[in-house]
Enzyme design. Sequence first.
Site, PDB file in Angstrom:
ATOM      1  N   THR A  26     -27.284   7.877 -31.418  1.00 36.01           N
ATOM      2  CA  THR A  26     -25.866   6.998 -31.175  1.00 36.01           C
ATOM      3  C   THR A  26     -25.545   6.165 -32.498  1.00 36.01           C
ATOM      4  O   THR A  26     -24.389   5.379 -32.522  1.00 36.01           O
ATOM      5  CB  THR A  26     -26.092   6.021 -29.879  1.00 36.01           C
ATOM      6  OG1 THR A  26     -27.086   5.213 -30.239  1.00 36.01           O
ATOM      7  CG2 THR A  26     -26.227   6.871 -28.737  1.00 36.01           C
ATOM      8  N   LEU A  52     -30.701  -1.718 -23.167  1.00 37.81           N
ATOM      9  CA  LEU A  52     -29.983  -1.851 -21.648  1.00 37.81           C
ATOM     10  C   LEU A  52     -29.918  -0.913 -21.099  1.00 37.81           C
ATOM     11  O   LEU A  52     -30.212  -0.404 -19.676  1.00 37.81           O
ATOM     12  CB  LEU A  52     -28.714  -2.727 -21.889  1.00 37.81           C
ATOM     13  CG  LEU A  52     -27.950  -3.008 -20.495  1.00 37.81           C
ATOM     14  CD1 LEU A  52     -29.215  -3.752 -19.618  1.00 37.81           C
ATOM     15  CD2 LEU A  52     -26.832  -3.921 -20.773  1.00 37.81           C
ATOM     16  N   HIS A 110       0.802  -1.231  -0.080  1.00 35.62           N
ATOM     17  CA  HIS A 110       0.045   0.033  -0.017  1.00 35.62           C
ATOM     18  C   HIS A 110       0.866   1.238   0.081  1.00 35.62           C
ATOM     19  O   HIS A 110       2.154   1.036   0.145  1.00 35.62           O
ATOM     20  CB  HIS A 110      -0.864   0.079   1.189  1.00 35.62           C
ATOM     21  CG  HIS A 110      -2.003  -1.151   1.184  1.00 35.62           C
ATOM     22  ND1 HIS A 110      -3.029  -1.210   2.229  1.00 35.62           N
ATOM     23  CD2 HIS A 110      -2.272  -2.049   0.183  1.00 35.62           C
ATOM     24  CE1 HIS A 110      -3.782  -2.386   1.744  1.00 35.62           C
ATOM     25  NE2 HIS A 110      -3.449  -2.722   0.590  1.00 35.62           N
ATOM     26  N   ASP A 128     -22.308  -5.705 -32.979  1.00 37.39           N
ATOM     27  CA  ASP A 128     -20.666  -5.136 -33.090  1.00 37.39           C
ATOM     28  C   ASP A 128     -19.525  -6.032 -32.710  1.00 37.39           C
ATOM     29  O   ASP A 128     -18.351  -6.007 -33.275  1.00 37.39           O
ATOM     30  CB  ASP A 128     -20.647  -4.069 -31.888  1.00 37.39           C
ATOM     31  CG  ASP A 128     -21.618  -2.772 -32.170  1.00 37.39           C
ATOM     32  OD1 ASP A 128     -22.256  -2.772 -33.271  1.00 37.39           O
ATOM     33  OD2 ASP A 128     -21.762  -2.092 -31.356  1.00 37.39           O
ATOM     34  N   GLU A 137       1.291   3.530   2.214  1.00 38.34           N
ATOM     35  CA  GLU A 137       2.097   3.839   3.343  1.00 38.34           C
ATOM     36  C   GLU A 137       3.563   3.044   3.399  1.00 38.34           C
ATOM     37  O   GLU A 137       4.693   3.472   3.790  1.00 38.34           O
ATOM     38  CB  GLU A 137       1.532   3.519   4.725  1.00 38.34           C
ATOM     39  CG  GLU A 137       0.312   4.311   4.712  1.00 38.34           C
ATOM     40  CD  GLU A 137      -0.876   3.911   4.029  1.00 38.34           C
ATOM     41  OE1 GLU A 137      -2.229   3.961   4.781  1.00 38.34           O
ATOM     42  OE2 GLU A 137      -0.853   2.934   3.221  1.00 38.34           O
TER      43      GLU A 137
END
Length: 367
Positions: free
Chosen positions: A163, A305, A45, A202, A47
Amino acid sequence: MHRALALAQQALWLTSPNPRVGCVITAPDGTVLGEGHTQRAGGPHAEVMALRDAAARGHSVQGATAWVTLEPCAHQGRTGPCCEALAAAGIGRVVAAITDPNPQVAGQGMARLAAAGVQTETLDSRSDEAQQARELNVGFFSRMERGLPWVRMKIAASLDGQTSLQNGQSQWITSEAARTDGHAWRARACAVLTGIGTVLEDNPRLDVRGHNTPRQPHLVIVDSRLETPLDARLFDTLRTGDQARQIWIYNAAKGLEAKRAALQQQGATVIDMPGPGGKVDLAAMLRDLAQREINELHVEAGHKLNGSLIREGLVDEWLVYLAPQLLGPGQGMANLPALTDLNGAVKLAFHSVAQIGSDVRLLLRRS
């Protein structure tokens, strides 16, 4: 603290599902002794990185101040408690921008530091620094406080809200600069969500491209009847990309055991989440994704969706790219019911507005 926040920003694409945290250790005269940010999950992390940096520079941190953007952890997770590491190193003071919302920490890190004789201070939660620290970890706070990921819906559209054309053509409405920026937002997410309609129409990969990211976000597919093709390009990302990437397919149909087994053979995990009308229970799906440590969920889906998520009140933020062109009739942003009263509108507030290439990027949240 400003420097620590800048370090946390460097961890934006790296730490999921852990929070993005930065730490700076200073001497009493303000000299920087060490600094660092949280590494990939399972790594040190912020620290610990700052303590290691100070040691590498040959600096003692006895009596020094650690400035950290999130309260040091107090529990044994993938790594040990950071509060113990700071106290053992002889840090004299710890200043945190904001309290850790994780119930396993939630003030215990600072309490254990104080019990070890370390002076502690947490900034006012209304301060700019605290708000910046929270924004960097908006998904982590959402998961810890609500048990839900932060849902960000990305849309690329013309100025009149289309879109795609009526024939389905959509590549490309927005500029290359906007698409590159969109991939940067993908990179910060824990997972990308799409629907089976987008997969079939797509055949996307839905991975991050054009950026040197250390990890690929997981992929979530809403596929009520398990129609995902076994040769879909999205499976290529498991073989050629980040080996830690997962593909979760949420399903509402009974049976289909052969297709389920075939999808799992391809590397996907099929999850039963039936809801009303033979559709996936989207709210339950989000709760399940939170259990799978998803902080930020990046939605790139079609109008159906999108509309379902919005109607159920499951979207927290809208990332909208508008191109300076008018397309006329086509496919809209979301399939929403017709209103008879303006009071029924989904009311949003602008969070930020920026020009990206020739397009405008809008970031909006519920007002």
